[in-house]
Design an enzyme around this catalytic site. Structure first.
Site, mmCIF file in Angstrom:
data_model
loop_
_atom_site.group_PDB
_atom_site.id
_atom_site.type_symbol
_atom_site.label_atom_id
_atom_site.label_comp_id
_atom_site.label_asym_id
_atom_site.label_seq_id
_atom_site.Cartn_x
_atom_site.Cartn_y
_atom_site.Cartn_z
ATOM 1 C CB CYS A 1 16.874 44.605 48.724
ATOM 2 S SG CYS A 1 18.331 44.644 47.672
ATOM 3 C CD GLU B 1 24.497 42.920 44.439
ATOM 4 O OE1 GLU B 1 23.924 42.044 45.103
ATOM 5 O OE2 GLU B 1 24.178 43.189 43.265
ATOM 6 C CG HIS C 1 6.965 21.582 38.259
ATOM 7 N ND1 HIS C 1 7.130 20.638 37.287
ATOM 8 C CD2 HIS C 1 6.556 22.701 37.632
ATOM 9 C CE1 HIS C 1 6.822 21.156 36.130
ATOM 10 N NE2 HIS C 1 6.482 22.402 36.307
ATOM 11 C CG ASP D 1 25.591 38.662 45.472
ATOM 12 O OD1 ASP D 1 26.074 37.510 45.507
ATOM 13 O OD2 ASP D 1 24.703 39.004 44.677
HETATM 14 C C1 PEP Z 1 21.778 40.379 47.473
HETATM 15 O O1 PEP Z 1 22.809 40.010 46.899
HETATM 16 O O2 PEP Z 1 21.709 40.630 48.678
HETATM 17 C C2 PEP Z 1 20.531 40.522 46.710
HETATM 18 C C3 PEP Z 1 19.451 41.052 47.244
HETATM 19 O O3 PEP Z 1 20.524 40.067 45.443
HETATM 20 P P1 PEP Z 1 20.436 38.521 45.029
HETATM 21 O O4 PEP Z 1 20.133 37.729 46.270
HETATM 22 O O5 PEP Z 1 19.348 38.474 44.014
HETATM 23 O O6 PEP Z 1 21.784 38.273 44.471
HETATM 24 MG MG MG Z 2 22.973 40.056 44.734
#
Ligand code: PEP
Ligand code: MG
Length: 659
Positions: free
Chosen positions: A615, A544, A303, A568
């Site tokens: 990402c 990843e 929270h 990852d």
């Molecule tokens: C990542 O692994 O870089 C990713 C964007 O996914 P998450 O951080 O949700 O595992």
């Molecule tokens: Mg990931």
């Protein structure tokens, strides 16, 4: 008189539907009970109803006894079968679910102590702050521990009822403020429901009648009901135990003539130091004056973190017992990006932080001109800068920042914040709302990426020695086509409303893509047969795992795009757990091993003519973006807070090459 039916209330009778059901039941004179699996509870108590844990599609019986039994049965069965009919559209968020949980939860850093650099906790809300420490360690509440005389009991019961009314009135006043955000309102509304419920008040009253003083009675009653919530086999209901304790505490404070609102006196720019702080206290505190928050409890999705992030307050949480070292601090500096906390900083640190705070404010002001910029390279090539989000509540922040669509919609939160697996309709609505909000820009939805480290209601995960190397992401989805197909069907339906793209997490084998395609085709055929409007979407993969990098040339021939998940990818390439601070040094995206994996991926994607994006957290790093662009990446997706800086960085590249 009784009647049975199948419950159609979405997600079952959790907090708000239970309250609505009770409101309806209380409108009848008859005694009304709800029966599930042979267990009957009063339909006039929302706590008892919640504890019955009635789920969507379960069979229940409504039993009514009294003059208006027929009308009561009709109304209550009607509600269970068609909960939306005839009801106003109140906020349906329960206390543990503000609807902002997804607010760009930053990667967390577990608590470790750092002797020279200060303390380290969970980096829960980004930004840096330095300010006077405002320690908030309210004492534990204790009852008088004496048995009441018989003649004192009636007066004590009156005192208790007055305290309950005062708490309810205070919560009603808080709810009446139009300055309250939807998330904060949801938290307070759910607490008010508990305060108004007969279970807590009835239990406490019984104890007072037995001779306990009111404070002791409330503490015991709250503990008993909280224990009931904790014992239910449901994560959602388990979290309600904290809400019951919070309400009990408020009643006790009124009884003791004390007030928790000492946060009212927090000076401008001060850093709140607390072991834990209730959502109720925080939601009504003068948050505008907060410079930062440092807590012993809490994590990135607690929270406190949610409220801090939604109000832009830097926060470091989860310090554990280290928080005690801050009790007597006069001044505190904190870094909500790294989780670093410094007690009574020396002149050099103070200057460093003051400089960073000032620079951040200046930078924020200077970056706003990049909101509407479409970043292009010198050759005219557009580089997309998109947002990573996890809930519809974040759309506005992403748009405000100037996001060119969504490069990663993490669907886990949709699954984690509900008591049950989200229905196809509910998912379709969510994805369609996203598509519409960003059209014509793309919205890349990542299919469910969850494993045994983050259990969710409705999926049984095996106990695993190494959950990060286990049954997660696409592996789990392919083994549970019932769950996966529901998501794919929802995505096909949402694709009608905008530019939906879909990407698969944790891909390590080309067969995973092929099997997904078969399921997508099956879903499309089913929707067609049912006459449900749907449209095709581009299918991509996250890169990843090291395996995905090594087979990238083959994968690139089978998918529409790559999105590199550096969080990852770094942990798997370096064999260094992303959550383990002891190996944090190795968990470095700039390590040549990881950079070369990124380059190999980019090469394979570019050669096949597909889009290569990123990402993971590295996508928002201004010091790395130029390198990635040179490798061939054309899309970067990041937390909304980083978007304008990234656009500026890309524009600067164009300027440099033109010069
Ligand atoms: C990542 O692994 O870089 C990713 C964007 O996914 P998450 O951080 O949700 O595992
Ligand atoms: Mg990931």
């Amino acid at each position: 008189m009784e009647r049975s039916t199948i419950v159609r209330v979405h997600e079952g009778l959790h907090a708000r539907p239970a309250t609505r059901f009770v409101k309806l039941a209380k409108g009848f004179e008859s005694d009304v009970e709800l029966v599930k699996d042979g267990k009957a509870v009063s339909a006039k108590s929302s706590v008892k109803l919640m504890l019955l844990a009635v789920k969507e599609n379960q069979e229940v019986t409504v039993r009514a006894n009294g003059a208006d039994a027929i009308e009561a049965l009709e109304a209550l069965i009607g509600y269970l079968e068609n909960p939306k009919a005839g009801l106003d559209d109140e906020d349906s968020q329960p206390a543990g679910n503000t609807g902002q949980e997804a607010a760009a939860a930053p990667d967390s850093v577990p608590a470790v102590s750092g002797a020279t650099t200060g303390l380290r906790g969970v980096a829960a809300s980004e930004g840096v702050a330095i300010g006077p420490a405002f320690a908030h360690f309210p004492p534990d509440i204790a009852g008088q521990g004496r048995m009441l005389q018989a003649q004192e009991i009636a007066g004590e019961i009156d005192r208790f009822h007055a305290a309950v009314s005062a708490v309810q009135a205070r919560m009603d006043r808080a709810l009446a403020q139009d300055t309250l955000s939807a998330g904060d309102r949801g938290i307070i509304a759910a607490l008010r429901d508990i305060a108004a419920d007969d279970s807590l008040t009835g239990e406490a009253e019984g104890l007072i009648k037995g001779g306990n003083d009111a404070v002791s009675a409330v503490i015991t009653a709250a503990s008993t009901i909280a224990a009931d919530f904790s014992a239910v086999d449901d994560h959602y209901l388990n979290a309600r135990a904290d809400d019951v304790h919070a309400v009990g505490r408020q009643i006790c404070l009124v009884l003791l003539g004390q007030d928790d609102v000492s946060l009212e006196t927090i000076p401008e720019g001060a850093v709140l130091i607390a072991d834990d702080i209730g959502a109720w206290d925080l939601a009504r505190a003068p948050l505008k004056r907060f410079g930062g928050v440092v807590c012993g409890h809490g994590g990135a999705t607690s929270h406190i973190a949610i409220i801090a992030r939604s109000h832009g307050i830097p926060a470091v949480l989860g310090l554990g017992d280290q928080i005690n070292a801050l009790r007597t601090a006069r001044e505190v500096a904190l870094d909500g990006n790294s989780g670093r906390v410094i007690i009574d900083p020396d002149a050099a640190t103070r200057a460093e932080f003051a400089g960073r705070v000032e620079a951040a404010a200046k930078e924020r002001a200077g970056l706003t001109v990049f909101k509407t910029v479409t970043p292009k390279l010198a050759n005219g090539k557009v580089i997309e800068v998109a947002a990573n989000i996890g809930s519809l509540e974040e759309i506005e922040a992403a748009q405000e920042a100037g996001a060119m669509g969504v490069g990663l919609f993490r669907t886990e939160l949709l699954f984690m914040r509900h008591m049950h697996l989200p229905s196809e309709d509910m998912q379709a609505e969510t994805y369609a709302a996203l598509a519409k909000a960003f059209a014509p820009y793309p919205v890349i939805v990542r299919t469910l990426d969850i494993g045994g480290d983050k259990p969710i209601a409705g999926i049984e995960f095996p106990d695993e020695e190494n959950p990060f190397l286990g049954w997660r992401g696409i592996r789990m989805c392919l083994d549970r086509p019932d769950i996966f197909k529901r998501q794919l069907r929802a995505l096909l339906r949402a694709a009608v409303h905008g530019n939906i793209k879909v990407m698969l997490p944790m891909v390590a084998d080309i067969g995973e893509v092929r099997r997904t395609r078969v399921l997508v085709a099956e879903c499309a055929a089913e929707l067609k047969a049912d006459g449900v409007p749907h449209a095709a979407f581009d299918l991509g993969v996250m890169i990843e795992t090291p395996a995905a990098v090594l087979i990238a040339p083959a994968l690139a021939k089978e998918v529409a795009f790559f999105s590199i998940g550096t969080n990852d990818l770094t942990q798997y390439i370096m064999a260094a757990d992303r959550l383990n601070p002891t190996v944090a040094k190795l968990n470095d995206v700039t390590n040549p091993a990881v950079m070369s994996a990124i380059e190999m991926t980019a090469k394979a994607g570019v050669a096949a003519g597909i889009m290569v994006g990123m990402c993971g957290e590295a996508a928002g790093r201004p010091d790395l973006i130029a390198t990635f662009v040179k490798m061939g990446l054309t899309e970067f997706s990041m937390s909304p807070a980083s978007i304008q800086r990234a656009k500026k960085t890309i524009m600067a590249m164009a300027g440099e090459s033109a010069a």
